[in-house]
Scaffold this active site. Structure first.
Site, short mmCIF file in Angstrom:
data_model
loop_
_atom_site.label_atom_id
_atom_site.label_comp_id
_atom_site.label_asym_id
_atom_site.label_seq_id
_atom_site.Cartn_x
_atom_site.Cartn_y
_atom_site.Cartn_z
N LYS A 178 -8.20 -0.96 0.06
CA LYS A 178 -8.40 -1.88 1.66
C LYS A 178 -9.31 -2.10 2.09
CE LYS A 178 -3.09 -0.19 1.08
NZ LYS A 178 -2.32 0.43 1.74
N GLN B 210 -0.96 5.63 5.58
CA GLN B 210 -0.25 5.45 3.98
C GLN B 210 0.51 6.25 3.55
OE1 GLN B 210 -1.83 3.04 2.09
NE2 GLN B 210 -0.62 3.60 -0.10
N ASP C 254 1.91 -3.44 8.42
CA ASP C 254 3.15 -3.16 6.72
C ASP C 254 4.13 -3.36 7.00
OD1 ASP C 254 1.63 -1.49 4.69
OD2 ASP C 254 1.78 -0.01 5.89
#
Ligand code: L34
Length: 297
Positions: free
Chosen positions: A54, A98, A121
């Site tokens: 990422k 995460q 997300d």
């Protein structure tokens, strides 16, 4: 017949190129670069790899990013206080915590503490709820990436029977909603969602025109469980011990790729299929957050 390979690496590159141009335009118009704050709790080796991907993608497209590393002993209170600070910080466009989190932390509580307008997300109940009722929302990156692959290869979904194996909040549930949606150019499929309580999985998978597998179980899907011509999207990304590899493991999906590809019309490989798309769609979402496109002020 041997399947056409869906090249996620290639489509992810095209997607990043597109975002790169859009970021340039955004900055040419006098705006600061988008900023993504990643929060990484503990030391999960796979998470390190994904967050690394990422960070690299952000650099490539011109998005600024920082990874805040917190020890796996961090309390829910401390973590939420950190997130609240980021929520209030106008220089932060997107916040990504995460997953997975250490066991003592509730992912639900942590996700809900993120400002849904910064939830790149697409995991916050506000975004999931809005997706479900068909209002603009951040779409979680893996399902959005799968839809992008269908679009790129002009794989039709309308009226097809899509079977999703796995009902997680990250992949299975949202992709079943996107595939079933009646509006837009993609979707319009009839969907079946299977999970670990499904009796006789084959009875469902064998009827699938489109099979999305996100179960986290190596080689769960074998050739005899699918029909000729099926489109297979393998979301699984499992590390299996392999002494011939320098790292000591190799990556395999949830399908027995070699045999299933002989029956499928299209199939995603692992690695190089869905994984890179997850990262590319995050770039798109971060730019949308910076532009306040989904939730205008
Ligand atoms: N909050 N947690 C949050 N957001 C996410 O979107 C994720 N996910 C999943 C795990 N936890 C998360 C990811 O980032 C899975 N995931 C992810 C991201 C990238 C890749 C795979 C999964 C990826 O780049 N895969 C490469 C291989 C990487 C390797 O060598 O291990 C591929 O080609 O599939």
């Amino acid at each position: 017949m041997s399947a056409n390979i869906i090249d996620g690496k290639k489509v992810a590159q095209l997607t990043r190129d597109e975002v790169r141009k859009d970021v340039d335009d955004w900055m040419d118009a006098g705006n600061r670069p988008p900023f993504l704050q990643v929060v990484l709790v503990g030391n999960n080796p796979a998470s390190d790899v994904y967050v690394g991907a990422k960070t690299r993608a952000c650099k490539e497209v011109g998005i600024e990013t920082d990874t805040m590393r917190l020890p796996d002993t961090v309390s829910a209170k401390e973590l939420k206080a950190t997130i609240h600070k980021l929520n209030k910080d106008d220089s932060v466009d997107g916040i990504l915590v995460q997953l997975p989190l250490p066991n003592h932390l509730s992912a639900h509580d942590v996700i809900e503490s993120i400002d849904y307008r910064k939830d790149v997300d697409g995991f916050h109940p506000m975004n999931v709820g809005r997706l479900t009722v068909g209002q603009p929302s951040f779409r979680s990156c893996t399902p959005a990436g799968i839809i992008e692959l269908f679009k790129h290869y002009s794989i039709p979904t309308k009226g097809k029977h899509a079977v999703v194996v796995g009902a997680s909040n990250i992949v299975g549930r949202p992709i079943s909603i996107l595939l079933n949606k009646e509006s837009g150019e993609q979707g319009k499929a009839t969907t079946t969602v299977c999970h670990k309580f499904t009796k006789d999985l084959t009875q469902h998978t064998i009827g699938a025109d489109i099979l999305v597998v996100a179960a986290g179980q190596p080689e769960l899907i074998k050739a005899e469980m699918v029909k000729e011509g099926v489109v297979v999207i393998d979301v699984g990304i499992n590390r299996v011990a392999d002494e011939t590899k320098e790292k000591g493991y190799s990556l395999v999906g949830d399908c027995d790729f070699e045999s299933v590809k002989e029956k499928a019309s299209w199939i995603t490989p692992v690695p190089g299929g869905v994984g890179p798309m997850t990262v590319a769609m995050l770039m798109k979402n971060t730019l949308l957050a910076a532009k306040k496109s989904i939730y205008p002020e």
